[in-house]
Design a protein around this motif. Sequence first.
Motif, mmCIF file in Angstrom:
data_model
loop_
_atom_site.group_PDB
_atom_site.id
_atom_site.type_symbol
_atom_site.label_atom_id
_atom_site.label_comp_id
_atom_site.label_asym_id
_atom_site.label_seq_id
_atom_site.Cartn_x
_atom_site.Cartn_y
_atom_site.Cartn_z
ATOM 1 N N SER A 155 0.840 -1.190 0.000
ATOM 2 C CA SER A 155 0.000 0.000 0.000
ATOM 3 C C SER A 155 0.875 1.240 0.000
ATOM 4 C CB SER A 155 -0.922 0.017 1.232
ATOM 5 O OG SER A 155 -0.158 0.136 2.424
ATOM 6 N N SER A 156 0.262 2.344 -0.374
ATOM 7 C CA SER A 156 0.991 3.603 -0.385
ATOM 8 C C SER A 156 0.007 4.744 -0.195
ATOM 9 C CB SER A 156 1.758 3.766 -1.700
ATOM 10 O OG SER A 156 2.653 4.847 -1.618
ATOM 11 N N THR A 157 0.447 5.780 0.514
ATOM 12 C CA THR A 157 -0.367 6.975 0.745
ATOM 13 C C THR A 157 0.260 8.153 0.006
ATOM 14 O OG1 THR A 157 -1.043 6.184 2.921
ATOM 15 C CG2 THR A 157 -1.336 8.529 2.462
ATOM 16 N N ILE A 158 -0.538 8.786 -0.837
ATOM 17 C CA ILE A 158 -0.077 9.930 -1.613
ATOM 18 C C ILE A 158 -0.843 11.163 -1.126
ATOM 19 C CG2 ILE A 158 0.172 10.896 -3.933
ATOM 20 C CD1 ILE A 158 -0.113 7.889 -4.858
ATOM 21 N N MET A 159 -0.104 12.168 -0.681
ATOM 22 C CA MET A 159 -0.741 13.349 -0.104
ATOM 23 C C MET A 159 -0.634 14.533 -1.064
ATOM 24 S SD MET A 159 0.012 15.173 3.557
ATOM 25 C CE MET A 159 -0.864 13.905 4.473
ATOM 26 N N PHE A 160 -1.707 15.325 -1.118
ATOM 27 C CA PHE A 160 -1.733 16.544 -1.914
ATOM 28 C C PHE A 160 -1.907 17.722 -0.959
ATOM 29 C CE2 PHE A 160 -2.731 13.216 -4.790
ATOM 30 C CZ PHE A 160 -2.256 13.616 -6.037
ATOM 31 N N LEU A 161 -1.008 18.695 -1.054
ATOM 32 C CA LEU A 161 -0.985 19.822 -0.124
ATOM 33 C C LEU A 161 -1.148 21.146 -0.856
ATOM 34 C CD1 LEU A 161 2.125 18.787 2.033
ATOM 35 C CD2 LEU A 161 -0.271 18.354 2.557
ATOM 36 N N ASP A 162 -1.888 22.037 -0.249
ATOM 37 C CA ASP A 162 -1.942 23.432 -0.666
ATOM 38 C C ASP A 162 -1.635 24.262 0.577
ATOM 39 O OD1 ASP A 162 -2.447 25.989 -1.510
ATOM 40 O OD2 ASP A 162 -4.236 25.458 -2.666
ATOM 41 N N ASP A 163 -0.364 24.618 0.722
ATOM 42 C CA ASP A 163 0.072 25.309 1.941
ATOM 43 C C ASP A 163 -0.597 26.667 2.129
ATOM 44 O OD1 ASP A 163 1.775 23.256 2.690
ATOM 45 O OD2 ASP A 163 3.405 24.018 1.444
ATOM 46 N N HIS A 164 -0.996 27.295 1.036
ATOM 47 C CA HIS A 164 -1.545 28.646 1.140
ATOM 48 C C HIS A 164 -2.877 28.667 1.885
ATOM 49 C CE1 HIS A 164 1.237 28.927 -2.337
ATOM 50 N NE2 HIS A 164 1.501 30.140 -1.796
ATOM 51 N N ILE A 165 -3.660 27.643 1.733
ATOM 52 C CA ILE A 165 -4.992 27.652 2.344
ATOM 53 C C ILE A 165 -5.174 26.538 3.375
ATOM 54 C CG2 ILE A 165 -6.068 28.727 0.332
ATOM 55 C CD1 ILE A 165 -7.069 25.951 -0.469
ATOM 56 N N ASN A 166 -4.035 25.932 3.765
ATOM 57 C CA ASN A 166 -4.093 24.877 4.781
ATOM 58 C C ASN A 166 -5.033 23.749 4.365
ATOM 59 O OD1 ASN A 166 -3.468 23.605 7.221
ATOM 60 N ND2 ASN A 166 -5.251 24.502 8.249
ATOM 61 N N SER A 167 -5.010 23.428 3.066
ATOM 62 C CA SER A 167 -5.893 22.378 2.533
ATOM 63 C C SER A 167 -5.068 21.175 2.126
ATOM 64 C CB SER A 167 -6.678 22.912 1.335
ATOM 65 O OG SER A 167 -7.468 21.889 0.777
#
Length: 560
Positions: free
Chosen positions: A427-439
């Motif tokens: 298994s693997s976890t892929i994270m998507f980040l938007d630092d500008h809006i804490n999303s």
Amino acid sequence: MRLINVETMKLEEYLGSQIPPYAILSHCWGTEEVTFQDITGSGWRRIRGASKIKRSSSICHEHGLRYIWIDTCCIDKSSSSELSESINSMYNWYANSAVCFAYLEDIDSSKGRELIRKSKWFTRGWTLQELIAPGQVEFFDRQWMLIGKKLDLSSLLSDITSIPEDILEDPSGLIFCSVARKMSWAAHRETTQEEDIAYCLLGIFGVNMPLLYGEGARAFTRLQEEIIKEVDDQSLFAWGFPNPNSMQNDDCFLGDGAGVLAIHPVDFAMSQNIIPFPSKSVVQPYSMTNKGLRIELPLVKVINESEIHWTALLDCHYEDDFSAVIGFSLEKTEKTSEFLRSSKIATRRYPIELMKEAELRTVFIRKQLSKRGSKKSTRKCLIRVKSIQPNEYTMIRLEGHNTKWNRDTMVLNMTFEFQERDRQYASSTIMFLDDHINSSFAVIIGIRQGQLSVPYPYGLAKMVNILPKPGNVTLDEWKTECKGATIDWDGTREKEVQLYKLPNDSDRDTPLTIKASIAEEEILNQWIDVLDIEMRRDVLIEAANNSKREIFNVLTSYLT
């Protein structure tokens, strides 16, 4: 060929047509057997095994024969070349003998002939050819009392060994027996050396090959390769039938990966009634290559619960049953025309009508040899990201179980290592980040392969899940939470969620929809898993009409 002169009790050597009429002793090896080095000396008569030589020589003399051959002392086993030559010639030596004496030292015939069923002589690999090849075989018990002759005991011997009576009565009919049938005769026989289960069958199949002690199960693979060169008989691949008296599930008949060739004659235990169809001129020859077995077979595509496999139909059937053909299951590999024999679905009979649905294809079936109870396999997963708006999210791989991620090619390499009655997953976890809006959101991919244990049935399961970050946690807290996320094995191959407007997301009036799905695709002639992640802003219809700009950005990469 060396023979013992029963009058002088000395070894004499003969070549070619010079060989005189002789008898042969067939026996199970015990302790203190007389060897070649012993009999060429002077003190061999004091060895325990000498009594067999003396008694069989005496019986040989009573038959009017002057010479006898006994394997334990007529072959110089210290010479690998002589041993190889002898084993490759042994079937013919038995076939050309005047008579073969089968000594059943564990039987007392005074209590009835039926007791011979219990003799270990019928469980040894080498005695199979010693029963079939000679035209005349005489059975003796532990007291050297005559039990009977092969022709007189043919019905009982056939019942014990499953060898047809007509073969016992006339060994020349052996050439008309199918490969599967002959293999089944050795299914429950044993040899001291692992390699000998192959070497003892050389004469029965009429093939020759060099002896390589130390190669283990590879010897039986080489035997089958030699048979392929000599015989056009697809029953060689008709192994793996489940035992109807076994409690084992048909769908777990091997428990690990299998090649196109059998691992041991026991795989043919239920194949004794399999015979080829009468030869047809349109059947193409097949051969073993460095890519596996190259063969033309009718294939039927089968889709079962989103899993795809193929049924390969062989040119053989059950004797006297013309309503069905024999077939086995194939699984595709990463190569378009290359397959692996399925270890999950047993060989079985298929209605002859299925031939109408089949497509005649030339394929390669891998000659993989793997030991039962262990398997290591890998799968590749390509990550593909699609965005209908400029992508504000940065992608990172957070954590993986048995996986390695190549960030440049966007490929996950997943490794599985199997243990008996267990299951493994990657298994693997892929994270998507938007630092500008804490999303943030995370996509979890999991692929599980199971063995025999409940509740994890044998097979392949895939899942994908999407976890949106709650608005009341920080990104650091969210990363920690994702690392400990539980894999939802009851999930599906497709998932869709929405990230709604956050308090500080004033510039974005519409929610973000994330969709993830996993499926197999053929890329560059390879079948791999593809994880598609799609992100889009669900704008209102009127807003869409006012907007003429739509960006479709596909981030993809190709396998190297």
